[in-house]
Write a protein that holds these residues in place. Structure first.
Motif, PDB file in Angstrom:
ATOM      1  N   SER A   1      -2.228   0.643   8.872  1.00  0.00           N
ATOM      2  CA  SER A   1      -1.601   1.736   8.127  1.00  0.00           C
ATOM      3  C   SER A   1      -0.478   1.178   7.268  1.00  0.00           C
ATOM      4  O   SER A   1      -0.021   0.050   7.473  1.00  0.00           O
ATOM      5  CB  SER A   1      -1.045   2.797   9.079  1.00  0.00           C
ATOM      6  OG  SER A   1       0.055   2.278   9.816  1.00  0.00           O
ATOM      7  N   TYR A   2      -0.049   1.969   6.302  1.00  0.00           N
ATOM      8  CA  TYR A   2       1.065   1.562   5.454  1.00  0.00           C
ATOM      9  C   TYR A   2       2.331   1.329   6.278  1.00  0.00           C
ATOM     10  O   TYR A   2       3.105   0.411   6.001  1.00  0.00           O
ATOM     11  CB  TYR A   2       1.349   2.632   4.403  1.00  0.00           C
ATOM     12  CG  TYR A   2       0.287   2.773   3.337  1.00  0.00           C
ATOM     13  CD1 TYR A   2      -0.569   1.719   3.022  1.00  0.00           C
ATOM     14  CD2 TYR A   2       0.121   3.967   2.644  1.00  0.00           C
ATOM     15  CE1 TYR A   2      -1.551   1.846   2.047  1.00  0.00           C
ATOM     16  CE2 TYR A   2      -0.846   4.104   1.657  1.00  0.00           C
ATOM     17  CZ  TYR A   2      -1.683   3.043   1.363  1.00  0.00           C
ATOM     18  OH  TYR A   2      -2.637   3.175   0.388  1.00  0.00           O
ATOM     19  N   PHE A   3       2.546   2.169   7.287  1.00  0.00           N
ATOM     20  CA  PHE A   3       3.761   2.066   8.087  1.00  0.00           C
ATOM     21  C   PHE A   3       3.835   0.742   8.842  1.00  0.00           C
ATOM     22  O   PHE A   3       4.914   0.192   9.046  1.00  0.00           O
ATOM     23  CB  PHE A   3       3.858   3.233   9.077  1.00  0.00           C
ATOM     24  CG  PHE A   3       4.114   4.555   8.429  1.00  0.00           C
ATOM     25  CD1 PHE A   3       5.365   4.872   7.927  1.00  0.00           C
ATOM     26  CD2 PHE A   3       3.086   5.478   8.296  1.00  0.00           C
ATOM     27  CE1 PHE A   3       5.608   6.091   7.311  1.00  0.00           C
ATOM     28  CE2 PHE A   3       3.313   6.703   7.682  1.00  0.00           C
ATOM     29  CZ  PHE A   3       4.577   7.010   7.187  1.00  0.00           C
ATOM     30  N   ALA A   4       2.692   0.225   9.264  1.00  0.00           N
ATOM     31  CA  ALA A   4       2.686  -1.062   9.971  1.00  0.00           C
ATOM     32  C   ALA A   4       3.190  -2.182   9.076  1.00  0.00           C
ATOM     33  O   ALA A   4       3.858  -3.111   9.540  1.00  0.00           O
ATOM     34  CB  ALA A   4       1.279  -1.379  10.468  1.00  0.00           C
TER      35      ALA A   4
ATOM     36  N   LEU B   1      -1.976  -9.632   9.431  1.00  0.00           N
ATOM     37  CA  LEU B   1      -1.983  -9.368  10.868  1.00  0.00           C
ATOM     38  C   LEU B   1      -2.226  -7.901  11.192  1.00  0.00           C
ATOM     39  O   LEU B   1      -2.912  -7.587  12.170  1.00  0.00           O
ATOM     40  CB  LEU B   1      -0.652  -9.809  11.487  1.00  0.00           C
ATOM     41  CG  LEU B   1      -0.387 -11.310  11.602  1.00  0.00           C
ATOM     42  CD1 LEU B   1       0.989 -11.552  12.187  1.00  0.00           C
ATOM     43  CD2 LEU B   1      -1.442 -11.981  12.459  1.00  0.00           C
ATOM     44  N   VAL B   2      -1.660  -7.001  10.397  1.00  0.00           N
ATOM     45  CA  VAL B   2      -1.646  -5.587  10.800  1.00  0.00           C
ATOM     46  C   VAL B   2      -2.674  -4.725  10.070  1.00  0.00           C
ATOM     47  O   VAL B   2      -2.860  -3.568  10.441  1.00  0.00           O
ATOM     48  CB  VAL B   2      -0.235  -4.984  10.592  1.00  0.00           C
ATOM     49  CG1 VAL B   2       0.774  -5.669  11.489  1.00  0.00           C
ATOM     50  CG2 VAL B   2       0.188  -5.069   9.130  1.00  0.00           C
TER      51      VAL B   2
ATOM     52  N   ARG C   1      -6.627  -3.979   8.914  1.00  0.00           N
ATOM     53  CA  ARG C   1      -7.962  -4.270   9.406  1.00  0.00           C
ATOM     54  C   ARG C   1      -9.054  -3.916   8.393  1.00  0.00           C
ATOM     55  O   ARG C   1      -9.933  -4.719   8.107  1.00  0.00           O
ATOM     56  CB  ARG C   1      -8.217  -3.484  10.708  1.00  0.00           C
ATOM     57  CG  ARG C   1      -7.357  -3.931  11.877  1.00  0.00           C
ATOM     58  CD  ARG C   1      -7.774  -5.294  12.375  1.00  0.00           C
ATOM     59  NE  ARG C   1      -6.977  -5.716  13.515  1.00  0.00           N
ATOM     60  CZ  ARG C   1      -5.865  -6.430  13.436  1.00  0.00           C
ATOM     61  NH1 ARG C   1      -5.405  -6.791  12.244  1.00  0.00           N
ATOM     62  NH2 ARG C   1      -5.193  -6.782  14.494  1.00  0.00           N
ATOM     63  N   SER C   2      -9.028  -2.714   7.864  1.00  0.00           N
ATOM     64  CA  SER C   2     -10.103  -2.252   6.984  1.00  0.00           C
ATOM     65  C   SER C   2      -9.892  -2.733   5.560  1.00  0.00           C
ATOM     66  O   SER C   2      -8.757  -2.889   5.091  1.00  0.00           O
ATOM     67  CB  SER C   2     -10.189  -0.720   7.011  1.00  0.00           C
ATOM     68  OG  SER C   2      -8.957  -0.152   6.597  1.00  0.00           O
ATOM     69  N   ASN C   3     -10.990  -2.936   4.866  1.00  0.00           N
ATOM     70  CA  ASN C   3     -10.946  -3.443   3.499  1.00  0.00           C
ATOM     71  C   ASN C   3     -10.234  -2.479   2.559  1.00  0.00           C
ATOM     72  O   ASN C   3      -9.551  -2.905   1.628  1.00  0.00           O
ATOM     73  CB  ASN C   3     -12.378  -3.691   3.009  1.00  0.00           C
ATOM     74  CG  ASN C   3     -12.423  -4.468   1.719  1.00  0.00           C
ATOM     75  OD1 ASN C   3     -12.189  -3.917   0.657  1.00  0.00           O
ATOM     76  ND2 ASN C   3     -12.721  -5.756   1.805  1.00  0.00           N
ATOM     77  N   ASP C   4     -10.352  -1.193   2.802  1.00  0.00           N
ATOM     78  CA  ASP C   4      -9.729  -0.194   1.927  1.00  0.00           C
ATOM     79  C   ASP C   4      -8.209  -0.174   2.061  1.00  0.00           C
ATOM     80  O   ASP C   4      -7.531   0.391   1.196  1.00  0.00           O
ATOM     81  CB  ASP C   4     -10.272   1.203   2.238  1.00  0.00           C
ATOM     82  CG  ASP C   4     -11.727   1.351   1.825  1.00  0.00           C
ATOM     83  OD1 ASP C   4     -12.172   0.574   0.960  1.00  0.00           O
ATOM     84  OD2 ASP C   4     -12.420   2.233   2.385  1.00  0.00           O
ATOM     85  N   MET C   5      -7.667  -0.759   3.122  1.00  0.00           N
ATOM     86  CA  MET C   5      -6.222  -0.759   3.334  1.00  0.00           C
ATOM     87  C   MET C   5      -5.578  -2.067   2.888  1.00  0.00           C
ATOM     88  O   MET C   5      -4.356  -2.181   2.918  1.00  0.00           O
ATOM     89  CB  MET C   5      -5.908  -0.527   4.815  1.00  0.00           C
ATOM     90  CG  MET C   5      -6.234   0.866   5.316  1.00  0.00           C
ATOM     91  SD  MET C   5      -5.308   2.155   4.467  1.00  0.00           S
ATOM     92  CE  MET C   5      -3.626   1.684   4.887  1.00  0.00           C
ATOM     93  N   PHE C   6      -6.361  -3.043   2.490  1.00  0.00           N
ATOM     94  CA  PHE C   6      -5.812  -4.345   2.114  1.00  0.00           C
ATOM     95  C   PHE C   6      -4.841  -4.208   0.941  1.00  0.00           C
ATOM     96  O   PHE C   6      -5.044  -3.398   0.029  1.00  0.00           O
ATOM     97  CB  PHE C   6      -6.924  -5.305   1.715  1.00  0.00           C
ATOM     98  CG  PHE C   6      -7.686  -5.879   2.880  1.00  0.00           C
ATOM     99  CD1 PHE C   6      -7.286  -5.638   4.179  1.00  0.00           C
ATOM    100  CD2 PHE C   6      -8.813  -6.655   2.666  1.00  0.00           C
ATOM    101  CE1 PHE C   6      -7.979  -6.163   5.247  1.00  0.00           C
ATOM    102  CE2 PHE C   6      -9.519  -7.188   3.735  1.00  0.00           C
ATOM    103  CZ  PHE C   6      -9.101  -6.933   5.025  1.00  0.00           C
TER     104      PHE C   6
END
Length: 283
Positions: free
Chosen positions: A146-149, A222-223, A225-230
């Motif tokens: 997530s963005y918060f991570a 590290l935090v 996982r999904s390609n859409d969040m990179f």
């Protein structure tokens, strides 16, 4: 004697101009090579590698067309992710770090020196050492991917707290006392009186924090996982794999990734030097 001195000064000025021009060209060489690579077909990249040689006959904009086509859909998702994270991180970091640094500089309270020493100690510890406990903390908060991570551990940066503390030491306390006499609250003193005086420091730290967030690679690795969040650095790194290299998107995308940082610097540049020098000489 004065004429001789004038000639020596002119000679020195010419020498310095030539010297710094050479230094600037050396510093700009990676950027020049990147732009040339973005305008070159993939076959030339495999044949010549990154180079500053101008093969104007083979230049085209197919790499940029790939980005704006269907092939670049994921790229723009990474771009938006980086923009959102960097923008939020700049705003939140300036907000909280400035208040912490301001309090450490202009307020007297129990444990003030101890807190400042902790800030300095954390500043001296490499982030790589803190990553494992921070990662476990993000897992316990269930914020992974997530963005918060990405943002949470970096919102109150020790370097920003130290910088704002040093800058705030030069602010006139008389304004605080006058505002209290007029019935202004402590938050009102900060936001209405002191914050406008700290604009150069906000500008300088906005550039530094924005640059750090935009180029951040290891922590998002590290935090997320999904390609859409990179984020953009992380996404561009995935274009190089043992099974195929997408140089078209990689180099053209790298060129476009520089644009937000250039805009950020141009927007705050007139405050940048003043903020750094003022924050560095107050003690």
């Amino acid at each position: 004697m004065e004429k001789k001195k004038t000639v020596q000064e002119k000679t020195l000025s010419i020498f310095l101009v030539i010297l710094f021009s050479i230094v600037a060209l050396i510093a700009l060489f990676p950027l020049i090579a990147l732009v040339i690579a973005a305008l070159s077909p993939a076959s030339d990249l495999m044949r010549y590698g990154l180079t500053s040689q101008l093969f104007l006959s083979s230049w085209d904009f197919q790499n940029f067309e790939a980005i704006f086509g269907a092939e670049g859909t994921r790229y723009w998702q990474w771009y938006v992710n980086s923009l959102i994270i960097s923008a939020l991180l700049i705003v939140l970091s300036l907000f909280f770090s400035s208040m912490v640094g301001y309090a450490l500089a202009l307020y007297d309270f129990k444990g003030k020196r101890f807190i400042f020493v902790l800030v300095l100690l954390i500043l001296m510890i490499p982030f790589e050492i803190l990553m494992l406990p921070l990662f476990r903390m993000m897992m316990s908060f269930q914020l992974i991917d997530s963005y918060f991570a990405v943002m949470l551990p970096l919102i109150v940066a020790p370097i920003a707290v130290f910088f704002f503390r040093q800058y705030s030491l030069g602010l006139p306390k008389e304004l605080m006392e006058s505002a209290r006499v007029d019935g202004c609250t402590e938050f009102g003193i900060f936001f209405k009186i002191m914050a406008p005086l700290m604009l150069p420091s906000f500008a300088a730290m906005a550039i530094l924090q924005g640059l750090s967030s935009w180029n951040n690679f290891l922590w998002p690795l590290l935090v997320l996982r999904s390609n859409d969040m990179f984020t953009l650095p992380l996404g561009l790194a995935t274009l190089l794999t043992p099974y195929g290299n997408n140089y078209q998107v990689l180099f053209a995308g790298s060129v476009l990734s520089i644009v937000p940082i250039i805009i950020l610097f141009l927007f705050f540049q007139r405050f940048f030097i003043a903020g750094l020098t003022s924050g560095g000489v107050k003690g």
